[in-house]
Design an enzyme around this catalytic site. Sequence first.
Site, PDB file in Angstrom:
ATOM      1  N   GLY A  14     144.260 -63.372  48.642  1.00 46.48           N
ATOM      2  CA  GLY A  14     143.669 -62.190  47.681  1.00 46.48           C
ATOM      3  C   GLY A  14     142.844 -62.767  46.607  1.00 46.48           C
TER       4      GLY A  14
ATOM      5  N   GLY B  33     141.356 -61.142  42.716  1.00 47.38           N
ATOM      6  CA  GLY B  33     141.078 -59.834  41.846  1.00 47.38           C
ATOM      7  C   GLY B  33     140.131 -60.141  40.714  1.00 47.38           C
TER       8      GLY B  33
ATOM      9  CG  PHE C  37     141.891 -60.768  34.733  1.00 50.09           C
ATOM     10  CD1 PHE C  37     140.879 -61.159  33.801  1.00 50.09           C
ATOM     11  CD2 PHE C  37     142.377 -59.366  34.518  1.00 50.09           C
ATOM     12  CE1 PHE C  37     140.149 -60.507  33.115  1.00 50.09           C
ATOM     13  CE2 PHE C  37     141.644 -58.550  33.662  1.00 50.09           C
ATOM     14  CZ  PHE C  37     140.718 -59.261  32.792  1.00 50.09           C
TER      15      PHE C  37
ATOM     16  CE  LYS D  44     139.465 -67.768  44.090  1.00 44.07           C
ATOM     17  NZ  LYS D  44     138.913 -69.122  44.494  1.00 44.07           N
ATOM     18  CB  VAL D  45     147.051 -63.657  45.694  1.00 50.44           C
ATOM     19  CG1 VAL D  45     148.479 -63.450  46.174  1.00 50.44           C
ATOM     20  CG2 VAL D  45     147.116 -62.583  44.528  1.00 50.44           C
TER      21      VAL D  45
ATOM     22  CG  ASN E 136     147.319 -52.372  44.042  1.00 48.70           C
ATOM     23  OD1 ASN E 136     146.565 -53.107  44.177  1.00 48.70           O
ATOM     24  ND2 ASN E 136     147.025 -51.582  43.013  1.00 48.70           N
TER      25      ASN E 136
ATOM     26  CG  ASP F 282     148.051 -55.550  41.385  1.00 49.50           C
ATOM     27  OD1 ASP F 282     148.218 -55.900  40.269  1.00 49.50           O
ATOM     28  OD2 ASP F 282     146.878 -55.619  42.089  1.00 49.50           O
TER      29      ASP F 282
END
Length: 477
Positions: free
Chosen positions: A155, A157, A159, A161-162, A276, A289
Site C-alpha cells: 500500500g 498513501g 505520507f 508506504k505499507v 480503509n 487507517d
Amino acid sequence: MVSSQFSGMSVAGMCKPLLFPVNDPGTVTTDHIEMDFSDVFGPLTVEVNNIDNPSFDSVDESSELVYDDPEVIFARSHSLVGPSNCVSQSLKLSKLTIHESDSDNLLELVESVTEEAIEDIKEVINEESLNDEDRSLVEIERVSIDDFEVLKVVGQGAFAKVYQVRKKGTSEIYAMKVMRKDKIMEKNHAEYMKAEREILTKIEHPFVVQLRYSFQTKYRLYLVLDFVNGGHLFFQLYHQGLFREDLARIYAAEIVSAVSHLHSKGIMHRDLKPENILMDVDGHVMLTDFGLAKQFEESTRSNSMCGTLEYMAPEIILGKGHDKAADWWSVGVLLFEMLTGKPPFCGGNREKIQQKIVKDKIKLPGYLSSEAHALLKGLLQKEAPKRLGCGAKGISEIKGHKWFKPINWKKLDAREIEPSFRPEVAGKYCVANFEKRWTDMPVVDSPAASPNGGNPFKDFSYVRPTASFLQNNSPAC
C-alpha cells in the site's frame, strides 16, 4: 521497518492465482472465472461507463428517481486534511488535496536504514518504554527496524508506504506502515500522526486491525499492525461489481459494530471508505487507517475539513462543524456503494460532487429491498441531528433497524456469523488480493531529509500486551 540484512524476499510463487484476475482500471473482464458467485455478488460489469452519466444529474427534492443499471466506479478522490477553521460557502476544496511526490533518486530501504538504525535505536528506543499499566501484564519487549524483514509493498498513501514484513526469528507476518517525518512536518500534520498511534493503542475489537508495535528513528515513524490479506473491500468491489444484500448486510453490520465501538471510546474515524476496510481470510471485514481519526467529547464539534470527498457528510463540506454523526453518513455511503457499485454522489469535478452531496436527493435503485431503501434514507439524512444513529436511542436505532433483523449482534461480535464469500488466500504470505501496482513495486523508499524543528513524537514507542484482549471486556454494543 526493515532489517539491516534486507532480503527483498519474493512471495509471488507462494500464492495461487486470483479467482478474479487483476485488470487495468477501465475494464473488467470475466475471463478465467473458475466459480460462479452470482448468488453472492451482483452482476459483473464488463465495461466501465462514464461516471458522468446523465441519469445521475441533480434531481428535484420532490421526486425520487431510481435506476436499474448498476455500474462500478473506479476513479475517486484521495483522503485530505484541510484547515481547522470553517470553509467558505463557495465549496472550493481543490487546494486541500494531499499529493505525495516521489524523489527521482530512489534508494533501497536498507541503504537509508543502515545509516540511521544504530544511532536512532540507541537514542530513541532505549529512552521509551511501555505505559505503567502495561508493565504488570507482560515483560517489557523492545522492537526496532532490525527486528523485521521486509517482503512486499502492499500500500501507499500521502505520507506513508505499507509493507508486508516478517518478524525475525518467528513466522509472524505483519503490515508495517512507514511514515516520513520530513513530509509530516512540512504539512504540519504531526498531531494527526500522534493521534493515530494513540488511538490505535486504545482499540480492541474483532473488526478493527490491531496495532502491535510502534517505534521511530530519526527520519521515520513505524506502526506495525496485523497483516490482513484478503485485500481491501474496494479491491473486492472492483472485481465483483457489487454485493448482494445478504452479504452486504454482514459487512455493514460488522462495520457498524466497529464504528459504534470507536464512538463508545470517544473516537471518530472520519475517513470510512472501501480502501480503509480490509477483508480477512475468513471473509470478515477489518477497519483500518486511523490517520484522520480524532478523539472527541459529546458536547464538542470539530471544524477540521477532512475525509475523502465522496464519503464526506454535508456538514463537513459546509464547514458547520461535525461530530460522530459524520461517520454514520459515511457508513451509509459505504452501504450504498456495496449494493450499487458506486457512491450515491459522484461524477463531475470536485465542486460539482460537493454540490450534489449538499443539495441533491439520494436516488434509490429499484432492485433494492424496501428495508434497504429505508436504512439508506436514514443514514444519508443531510441534517445530522435527524440522521439514523444520532437520535435519543443512539446506536440501537441502527442495530434495531428492520434491514438488520436477520443479524444476531452477539454472534456477530463473536465472529460466529460467517460471510458467504471468502477471498482466495494461499497462506499468510499471500499478497494476491492487493493491487499489483503496489505488490509489483520494488521495495525501495525515497531518501528522507531531517525534519525541521525538534522531535514532536516523544513517547511514540509501544508494544501491545499479549494478554490484553483476554482481559478486556467484550466490545461495546
